[in-house]
Scaffold this motif. Structure first.
Motif, PDB file in Angstrom:
ATOM      1  N   THR A  27      -9.385 -11.646  -2.527  1.00 46.39           N
ATOM      2  CA  THR A  27      -8.483 -10.502  -2.473  1.00 46.39           C
ATOM      3  C   THR A  27      -9.231  -9.313  -1.886  1.00 46.39           C
ATOM      4  O   THR A  27     -10.247  -8.869  -2.442  1.00 46.39           O
ATOM      5  N   LEU A  28      -8.759  -8.828  -0.742  1.00 51.73           N
ATOM      6  CA  LEU A  28      -9.387  -7.711  -0.046  1.00 51.73           C
ATOM      7  C   LEU A  28      -8.682  -6.402  -0.398  1.00 51.73           C
ATOM      8  O   LEU A  28      -7.464  -6.283  -0.230  1.00 51.73           O
ATOM      9  N   ARG A  29      -9.439  -5.447  -0.889  1.00 45.05           N
ATOM     10  CA  ARG A  29      -8.861  -4.135  -1.217  1.00 45.05           C
ATOM     11  C   ARG A  29      -8.918  -3.244   0.019  1.00 45.05           C
ATOM     12  O   ARG A  29      -9.978  -3.046   0.594  1.00 45.05           O
ATOM     13  N   SER A  30      -7.766  -2.684   0.390  1.00 43.73           N
ATOM     14  CA  SER A  30      -7.690  -1.834   1.575  1.00 43.73           C
ATOM     15  C   SER A  30      -7.229  -0.434   1.190  1.00 43.73           C
ATOM     16  O   SER A  30      -6.265  -0.263   0.435  1.00 43.73           O
ATOM     17  N   SER A  31      -7.922   0.578   1.706  1.00 41.86           N
ATOM     18  CA  SER A  31      -7.641   1.968   1.357  1.00 41.86           C
ATOM     19  C   SER A  31      -6.886   2.695   2.464  1.00 41.86           C
ATOM     20  O   SER A  31      -7.076   2.429   3.649  1.00 41.86           O
ATOM     21  N   ASP A  32      -6.012   3.619   2.068  1.00 40.11           N
ATOM     22  CA  ASP A  32      -5.310   4.491   3.015  1.00 40.11           C
ATOM     23  C   ASP A  32      -4.980   5.791   2.300  1.00 40.11           C
ATOM     24  O   ASP A  32      -4.519   5.773   1.160  1.00 40.11           O
ATOM     25  N   THR A  33      -5.193   6.912   2.974  1.00 41.98           N
ATOM     26  CA  THR A  33      -4.912   8.211   2.358  1.00 41.98           C
ATOM     27  C   THR A  33      -3.427   8.555   2.412  1.00 41.98           C
ATOM     28  O   THR A  33      -2.949   9.416   1.680  1.00 41.98           O
ATOM     29  N   HIS A  34      -2.677   7.871   3.294  1.00 49.22           N
ATOM     30  CA  HIS A  34      -1.257   8.182   3.471  1.00 49.22           C
ATOM     31  C   HIS A  34      -0.404   7.569   2.363  1.00 49.22           C
ATOM     32  O   HIS A  34      -0.808   6.623   1.687  1.00 49.22           O
ATOM     33  N   PRO A  35       0.838   8.079   2.175  1.00 51.74           N
ATOM     34  CA  PRO A  35       1.702   7.594   1.094  1.00 51.74           C
ATOM     35  C   PRO A  35       2.355   6.249   1.400  1.00 51.74           C
ATOM     36  O   PRO A  35       2.353   5.777   2.545  1.00 51.74           O
ATOM     37  N   GLU A  36       2.926   5.659   0.374  1.00 52.59           N
ATOM     38  CA  GLU A  36       3.640   4.392   0.511  1.00 52.59           C
ATOM     39  C   GLU A  36       4.765   4.542   1.539  1.00 52.59           C
ATOM     40  O   GLU A  36       5.468   5.566   1.570  1.00 52.59           O
ATOM     41  N   GLY A  37       4.915   3.538   2.402  1.00 59.10           N
ATOM     42  CA  GLY A  37       5.964   3.591   3.419  1.00 59.10           C
ATOM     43  C   GLY A  37       5.520   4.193   4.734  1.00 59.10           C
ATOM     44  O   GLY A  37       6.212   4.051   5.749  1.00 59.10           O
ATOM     45  N   TYR A  38       4.370   4.864   4.749  1.00 58.22           N
ATOM     46  CA  TYR A  38       3.849   5.454   5.982  1.00 58.22           C
ATOM     47  C   TYR A  38       3.506   4.315   6.951  1.00 58.22           C
ATOM     48  O   TYR A  38       3.090   3.230   6.512  1.00 58.22           O
ATOM     49  N   GLU A 208      -3.644  21.372  11.411  1.00 58.59           N
ATOM     50  CA  GLU A 208      -3.144  20.740  12.632  1.00 58.59           C
ATOM     51  C   GLU A 208      -2.963  19.258  12.354  1.00 58.59           C
ATOM     52  O   GLU A 208      -3.805  18.633  11.717  1.00 58.59           O
ATOM     53  N   ASN A 209      -1.809  18.739  12.789  1.00 60.06           N
ATOM     54  CA  ASN A 209      -1.533  17.337  12.535  1.00 60.06           C
ATOM     55  C   ASN A 209      -0.306  16.899  13.326  1.00 60.06           C
ATOM     56  O   ASN A 209       0.269  17.689  14.070  1.00 60.06           O
ATOM     57  N   ASN A 210       0.084  15.634  13.130  1.00 62.96           N
ATOM     58  CA  ASN A 210       1.231  15.083  13.837  1.00 62.96           C
ATOM     59  C   ASN A 210       2.524  15.305  13.050  1.00 62.96           C
ATOM     60  O   ASN A 210       2.505  15.753  11.905  1.00 62.96           O
ATOM     61  N   TRP A 211       3.650  14.931  13.647  1.00 68.77           N
ATOM     62  CA  TRP A 211       4.961  15.103  13.000  1.00 68.77           C
ATOM     63  C   TRP A 211       5.046  14.424  11.637  1.00 68.77           C
ATOM     64  O   TRP A 211       5.408  15.081  10.646  1.00 68.77           O
ATOM     65  N   PRO A 212       4.752  13.122  11.523  1.00 69.34           N
ATOM     66  CA  PRO A 212       4.901  12.471  10.221  1.00 69.34           C
ATOM     67  C   PRO A 212       4.006  13.046   9.123  1.00 69.34           C
ATOM     68  O   PRO A 212       4.425  13.151   7.968  1.00 69.34           O
ATOM     69  N   SER A 213       2.774  13.421   9.472  1.00 69.13           N
ATOM     70  CA  SER A 213       1.880  13.991   8.458  1.00 69.13           C
ATOM     71  C   SER A 213       2.339  15.393   8.049  1.00 69.13           C
ATOM     72  O   SER A 213       2.275  15.767   6.871  1.00 69.13           O
ATOM     73  N   TYR A 214       2.790  16.167   9.014  1.00 67.23           N
ATOM     74  CA  TYR A 214       3.340  17.509   8.755  1.00 67.23           C
ATOM     75  C   TYR A 214       4.510  17.408   7.776  1.00 67.23           C
ATOM     76  O   TYR A 214       4.646  18.215   6.859  1.00 67.23           O
ATOM     77  N   GLU A 215       5.313  16.370   7.944  1.00 63.05           N
ATOM     78  CA  GLU A 215       6.499  16.187   7.094  1.00 63.05           C
ATOM     79  C   GLU A 215       6.154  15.546   5.754  1.00 63.05           C
ATOM     80  O   GLU A 215       6.488  16.053   4.692  1.00 63.05           O
ATOM     81  N   SER A 216       5.438  14.386   5.768  1.00 66.09           N
ATOM     82  CA  SER A 216       5.214  13.620   4.540  1.00 66.09           C
ATOM     83  C   SER A 216       4.339  14.365   3.528  1.00 66.09           C
ATOM     84  O   SER A 216       4.463  14.173   2.326  1.00 66.09           O
ATOM     85  N   SER A 217       3.458  15.223   4.028  1.00 66.11           N
ATOM     86  CA  SER A 217       2.574  16.000   3.162  1.00 66.11           C
ATOM     87  C   SER A 217       3.290  17.178   2.526  1.00 66.11           C
ATOM     88  O   SER A 217       2.786  17.789   1.581  1.00 66.11           O
TER      89      SER A 217
END
Length: 326
Positions: A27-38, A208-217
């Protein structure tokens, strides 16, 4: 009674999860700072489904989204040590670790999204991924992160003069810091998770960031002025711990590489859809979008950034190769 029901549901979910994990040999654990569904989270989950299918259930991937395993800078080191198996990180935090990654983080290095894809999918992209191995990481794939632009809580920014003296959060990268300085602003490196409260309390004026990060954050709630200067198209990169990689059989390694390659078009499609949805959402919420920007002035201001960071023959050659890609 309600608490008992919640406890029972959690317990049953835990038992089910433990049963699923037990069915996997690895089982490989994978990390991501973004939210679920991103899109990046969904892409790695898709990769996991492909790997599980192609290894007959022997290898599974668990995706820990929303910075559950830590912010990007911290998770890179954990991945190098093998504490985390896989990691989806923006290219920026690697700039001070892997020289070659600096080129993809240079302002206006890519002429368009199509140009960026040509570079990443070709020989240049593979050469940069190969450079990760000398730093205890295996580069698996590039994901899109759109074009990054400035947003702030104070005023519409249309010119370089408007940017002067403003405080912007940037990723922990010397290239990003120098880029903001060259534009006349004050760069403040800080973890992504601290940006909202820092804008809200006036510690910084924006980021400074992209559209999805500007919105999801939710940053559009506290910084409603978004300037489409599109200074960066920094790809995201999916890496794996070299220690974890070497524990896999050659067959499982190939299955993982194939799944990573196939997750890229899946992610790009999701990204395009998410970008449009995010744009619509922040516009509906009342964000003010500045589209009339003199990009020539911004591009001209980047000359000292290139002079400072593109110093080795290796980096100069990569820049020339990118500029030669049609």
């Amino acid at each position: 009674m309600k608490n008992l029901k919640t406890f029972t549901t959690t317990l049953l979910a835990g038992v089910a999860f433990a049963g699923a994990a037990a069915a996997c040999e690895i089982t490989l654990r994978s990390s991501d700072t973004h939210p679920e569904g991103y899109p990046t989270v969904a892409a790695v989950e898709h990769l996991g489904e492909l790997v599980k299918e192609r290894t007959d259930g022997r290898v599974c991937v668990e995706v820990y989204h929303s910075a559950q395993l830590g912010e990007e800078k911290d998770t890179i080191e954990q991945t190098q040590f093998g504490v985390i198996d896989m990691n989806r990180v923006s290219m920026g935090p690697f700039n001070n670790i892997i020289e070659e990654t600096k080129v993809f983080s240079l302002p206006y290095i890519f002429r368009s999204t199509e140009h960026m894809h040509q570079v990443l999918d070709g020989e240049i992209g593979q050469d940069v991924l190969a450079a990760f191995e000398d730093h205890d990481l295996i580069g698996l794939a590039y994901y899109d992160a759109g074009a990054r632009s400035f947003y702030n809580s104070q005023k519409p920014v249309k010119t370089l003069e408007d940017l002067k003296g403003m405080k912007f959060r940037v990723m922990q990268s010397d290239v990003f810091v120098d880029m903001v300085s060259a534009l006349g602003g004050n760069a403040t490196p800080m973890p992504y998770g601290e940006v909202y409260s820092s804008i809200q309390t006036g510690v910084i004026d924006g980021a400074e960031n992209n559209w999805p990060s500007y919105e999801s954050s939710g940053h559009f709630e506290v910084a409603k002025y978004y300037t489409l200067d599109q200074h960066l198209m920094v790809p995201e990169v999916l890496v794996m711990s070299k220690k974890s990689w070497e524990k896999l059989s050659a067959e499982d390694q190939e299955a993982l590489r194939e799944a990573a390659r196939e997750s890229v078009p899946f992610m790009r499609k999701m990204w395009a859809e998410r970008e449009e949805a995010s744009r619509e959402q922040v516009l509906k919420a009342g964000a003010e979008i500045v589209e009339e920007v003199d990009k020539t002035a911004f591009i001209d201001a980047m000359k000292p950034v290139y002079e400072k960071h593109v110093t080795s023959d290796n980096l100069k050659q990569i820049v020339e190769r990118i500029q030669a890609v049609k």
